[in-house]
Enzyme design. Structure first.
Site, PDB file in Angstrom:
ATOM      1  N   ARG A  14       0.802  -1.228   0.000  1.00  0.00           N
ATOM      2  CA  ARG A  14       0.000   0.000   0.000  1.00  0.00           C
ATOM      3  C   ARG A  14       0.830   1.272   0.000  1.00  0.00           C
ATOM      4  O   ARG A  14       0.340   2.320  -0.390  1.00  0.00           O
ATOM      5  CB  ARG A  14      -1.024  -0.066   1.126  1.00  0.00           C
ATOM      6  CG  ARG A  14      -2.101  -1.131   0.800  1.00  0.00           C
ATOM      7  CD  ARG A  14      -3.026  -1.438   1.946  1.00  0.00           C
ATOM      8  NE  ARG A  14      -2.382  -2.050   3.086  1.00  0.00           N
ATOM      9  CZ  ARG A  14      -2.139  -3.346   3.222  1.00  0.00           C
ATOM     10  NH1 ARG A  14      -2.469  -4.183   2.271  1.00  0.00           N
ATOM     11  NH2 ARG A  14      -1.567  -3.814   4.307  1.00  0.00           N
ATOM     12  N   GLU A  61       3.333  -7.659  13.809  1.00  0.00           N
ATOM     13  CA  GLU A  61       2.434  -8.081  14.886  1.00  0.00           C
ATOM     14  C   GLU A  61       1.898  -9.494  14.724  1.00  0.00           C
ATOM     15  O   GLU A  61       1.441 -10.101  15.680  1.00  0.00           O
ATOM     16  CB  GLU A  61       1.293  -7.077  15.092  1.00  0.00           C
ATOM     17  CG  GLU A  61       0.363  -6.887  13.909  1.00  0.00           C
ATOM     18  CD  GLU A  61       0.834  -5.847  12.909  1.00  0.00           C
ATOM     19  OE1 GLU A  61       0.003  -5.365  12.148  1.00  0.00           O
ATOM     20  OE2 GLU A  61       2.046  -5.534  12.847  1.00  0.00           O
TER      21      GLU A  61
END
Length: 182
Positions: free
Chosen positions: A69, A106
């Site tokens: 992105r 994460e």
């Protein structure tokens, strides 16, 4: 620093386009989906314009966009401020000689690569991505750029997840975000 704290009136239109997808890509993750932003031309343009306004005239010669992105925002910012765009990609996506940087995110491990010679020592760089969570991806991007002698001026993201404290991992490097999510 952030556009939402500066009370930029365009931020609310941007924020309302972001969709939260629970349990993606795995249980417990509240995924911040920016794809609806691209369906709203005004909000999408506003997000790019806010970044351009911030970085115009800052002597930035490299905009490094993180796959995938960061590729959506980075080229537009680079063209508008007169900088080159350098893609930071996942492994085995760039032909030719690359340097790599592994990192933890994460929900797993990953790696970024950059073409050797794409960035010269002393160049001033901006790192662009859609989101900062734990900060691992941005740290890897900064490490790649600094290893070749670039000066990372700032990191820019559309969304910050402040509860994950990624900003604290950036070793004091400035971070500019448009929207804070919880």
């Amino acid at each position: 620093m952030s556009a939402y704290k500066d009370k930029d009136p365009r931020i609310n239109g941007i924020k309302t386009t972001i969709r939260v997808v629970p349990d993606f890509p795995k249980p417990g993750i509240m995924f911040q989906d920016i794809t609806p932003l691209f369906l709203e031309p005004k909000a999408f343009k506003d997000s790019v314009d806010i970044f351009i306004e911030r970085y115009q005239g800052k002597n930035i010669s490299v905009v490094a966009g993180i796959e995938a992105r960061g590729f959506i925002f980075g080229p537009s910012i680079a063209l508008a401020i007169g900088a080159k765009f350098v893609p930071l990609r996942k492994p085995k996506k760039l032909p030719g000689e690359v340097i790599s940087e592994e990192y933890i995110l994460e929900y797993g491990r990953d790696c970024l690569e950059m073409h050797v010679g794409a960035v010269e020592p002393g160049e001033r760089a901006l790192v662009v991505d859609d989101l900062i969570a734990t900060g691992g991806t941005l740290c890897a991007a900064m490490n790649l750029l600094e290893r070749v002698g670039a000066e990372v001026v700032e990191c820019a993201c559309v969304i910050e997840l402040p509860d994950l404290k990624g900003r604290e991992r950036l070793n004091g490097k400035p971070l500019y975000v448009l929207v804070e999510a919880h």
